[in-house]
Design a protein around this motif. Structure first.
Motif, short mmCIF file in Angstrom:
data_model
loop_
_atom_site.label_atom_id
_atom_site.label_comp_id
_atom_site.label_asym_id
_atom_site.label_seq_id
_atom_site.Cartn_x
_atom_site.Cartn_y
_atom_site.Cartn_z
N ILE A 3 -1.17 1.83 -5.23
CA ILE A 3 -1.93 0.89 -4.40
C ILE A 3 -2.46 1.62 -3.17
CG2 ILE A 3 -1.87 -1.30 -3.18
CD1 ILE A 3 -1.42 -1.43 -6.26
N VAL A 4 -3.78 1.60 -3.02
CA VAL A 4 -4.40 2.37 -1.94
C VAL A 4 -5.07 1.48 -0.90
CG1 VAL A 4 -4.76 4.39 -3.40
CG2 VAL A 4 -6.56 2.64 -3.26
N GLU A 5 -5.23 0.18 -1.21
CA GLU A 5 -5.90 -0.71 -0.27
C GLU A 5 -5.45 -2.14 -0.50
OE1 GLU A 5 -10.47 -2.05 0.98
OE2 GLU A 5 -10.14 -0.44 -0.48
N LEU A 57 -5.33 -6.44 -4.62
CA LEU A 57 -4.98 -5.06 -4.29
C LEU A 57 -5.99 -4.12 -4.93
CD1 LEU A 57 -1.15 -5.32 -5.08
CD2 LEU A 57 -2.17 -5.20 -2.79
N VAL A 58 -6.17 -2.97 -4.32
CA VAL A 58 -7.01 -1.92 -4.90
C VAL A 58 -6.11 -0.74 -5.22
CG1 VAL A 58 -8.98 -0.39 -4.55
CG2 VAL A 58 -9.00 -2.70 -3.55
N GLY A 59 -6.25 -0.21 -6.42
CA GLY A 59 -5.37 0.86 -6.84
C GLY A 59 -6.09 1.99 -7.56
N GLU A 60 -5.36 3.08 -7.73
CA GLU A 60 -5.86 4.23 -8.46
C GLU A 60 -4.85 4.59 -9.54
OE1 GLU A 60 -6.47 7.26 -5.54
OE2 GLU A 60 -8.35 6.38 -4.82
N ILE A 61 -5.36 4.97 -10.70
CA ILE A 61 -4.50 5.26 -11.84
C ILE A 61 -3.71 6.53 -11.61
CG2 ILE A 61 -6.20 6.62 -13.13
CD1 ILE A 61 -3.83 3.96 -14.59
N THR A 96 0.84 -1.20 0.00
CA THR A 96 0.00 0.00 0.00
C THR A 96 0.87 1.25 0.00
OG1 THR A 96 -0.18 -0.09 2.42
CG2 THR A 96 -1.93 -1.12 1.16
N GLY A 97 0.47 2.20 -0.83
CA GLY A 97 1.23 3.43 -0.97
C GLY A 97 2.30 3.38 -2.03
#
Length: 437
Positions: free
Chosen positions: A422-424, A430-434, A373-374
């Motif tokens: 990766i935010v979660e 994993l959960v991510g944001e572009i 994460t991060g």
């Protein structure tokens, strides 16, 4: 003998592993070259006049799925929904005569090496020397690349040598030609498969040629990811690690099925490598490539597996912290060496042990995911589902490993690579944001 009627639209159902899938893709490629209309794993039977079922015969559950599928289409044939039904693949190779007697409604049974006969049977002509002419069933940006057939190992529980025969490596230039064809058609990721990948080329001149093959593949322009599957621990060619370090497009990922760690069980399984040698190999791989993702598969409930031996396996999983892991319950397969042993572990105990291993792995996976994460990761987008794009990192093989769920904040293209924050962390995903370029 060819069919007396036109085969009409042909359906291909592919069961079992990726190696079977490649066979189906080659068959479909040949059918396409014969101008047949084909559909893979059809959801509807409407318009299909000929069905080909590519079966799996590896373990009990897979055999049952194959038989159930055959019987389903036998009923459709009896009802006049299809005209012709053909069965091919591992189950058919292993039990051809028995199947002919018990399910005579099938027009013909073919083994694993009878693609030419199938094409002729449906009224076509087999096109020789057409390397790489496959009809991919995977998303167009990745494919499986089979580099050998059969297996020379004598693992006590495995029926593959009985079905597929001795190990036979494909010529290196033939593999490279197929890989280049696939890449020219848009494939960006090749997943290297065979029954024993690390044995590649040994049947040529008693040397293992996997390092040479990997180097050749890595030089192909436009090939972003190369991933190794089914590497055998006994006699593992450590020289491939230097090749992996040298080429950035070889994924830092190794699939190495270990099956067990109890010394007695490993000996009974005829695995070759001892427990100590196995642990040393894992340490050497991680020492050479610290960022490596290791996937393994294990068998629980092998004949005579004691509680102490299972606990030894569970401790091994807890200690080694594999990045990816799968578990099978032992399947008692006739004609294998272990079939002579008493299958004395109750199914309930087998399932309980498998669940315990996966519970341990779930905690390990979550711990590893939390550490990401991060961070920023390179992700390829496989598909779109509801509110997310679904992708993978280089540490994840398609269909069996973790995925990255990318929130839909921007329009993304399937088959393209993106930087994702990766935010979660979830247990296995994993959960991510572009992050826009």
């Amino acid at each position: 003998m060819k069919t007396n009627q036109s085969p009409g639209k042909i359906g291909i159902i592919s069961l079992g592993c990726a190696k079977n899938l490649v066979d189906s893709e080659i068959l479909m490629g040949q059918m396409h070259l014969n101008n047949f209309r084909i559909v893979h794993n059809p959801e509807k039977i409407s318009g299909i006049r000929t069905m080909v079922i590519n079966t799996c015969g590896f373990i009990r559950d897979a055999k049952q799925e194959s038989i159930d599928t055959i019987l389903e289409y036998v009923q459709l044939k009896k009802a006049g929904k299809i005209n012709h039904l053909f069965v091919m693949g591992c189950l058919s190779e292993r039990y051809k005569e028995q199947l002919r007697k018990e399910i005579p409604e099938v027009d013909e049974y073919f083994g694993v090496n009878n693609l030419e006969e199938i094409i002729v049977r449906v009224g076509g002509e087999y096109k020789r020397n057409l390397i790489g002419e496959r009809r991919l069933t995977t998303p167009s940006h990745f494919a499986y690349l089979k580099i050998a057939e059969g297996c020379d190992r004598q693992c006590s529980f495995c029926a593959i040598p009985l079905i597929r025969g001795k190990h036979r490596s494909r010529p290196l230039q033939e593999i490279l030609t197929e890989a280049k064809t696939l890449v020219s058609n848009g494939v960006k990721e090749l997943n290297i498969i065979s029954q024993d990948t690390t044995y590649y080329g040994f049947d040529f001149d008693k040397r293992k040629h996997l390092p040479e093959l990997l180097s050749g593949l890595a030089e192909i322009q436009g090939l972003d990811w190369i991933r190794l599957h089914y590497t055998y621990p006994d006699g593992f060619p450590l020289s491939i690690l230097d090749v992996m370090k040298h080429y950035p497009n070889i994924c830092k990922y190794i699939d190495i099925p270990l099956q067990h760690i109890s010394p007695r069980i490993l000996r009974s399984m005829r695995r070759g490598a001892s427990a100590k040698e196995t642990i040393r190999l894992i340490s050497k791989i991680r020492e050479t490539i610290p960022e490596i993702a290791l996937r393994t598969s294990l068998i629980v409930g092998y004949p005579g597996e004691s509680k102490r031996e299972f606990d030894e396996l569970a401790h091994f999983v807890s200690e080694q912290k594999f990045d990816r892991l799968g578990v099978f319950t032992y399947s008692h397969e006739e004609d294998t060496h272990s079939y002579n042993l008493k299958d004395n572990i109750r199914p309930m105990i087998k399932n309980k042990r498998a669940a315990e291993i996966m519970s341990i792995q779930e905690s390990i996976s979550l711990e590893k995911n939390l550490s990401k994460t991060g961070t920023m990761m390179k992700v390829i987008v496989d598909r779109e589902e509801n509110d997310f794009y679904i992708g993978r990192t280089e540490f994840d093989s398609p269909e069996v490993d973790n995925e990255v769920l990318i929130r839909k904040t921007s329009k993304l293209k399937t088959g393209s690579f993106y930087k994702v924050k990766i935010v979660e962390a979830l247990n296995f995903d994993l959960v991510g944001e572009i992050v826009l370029k």
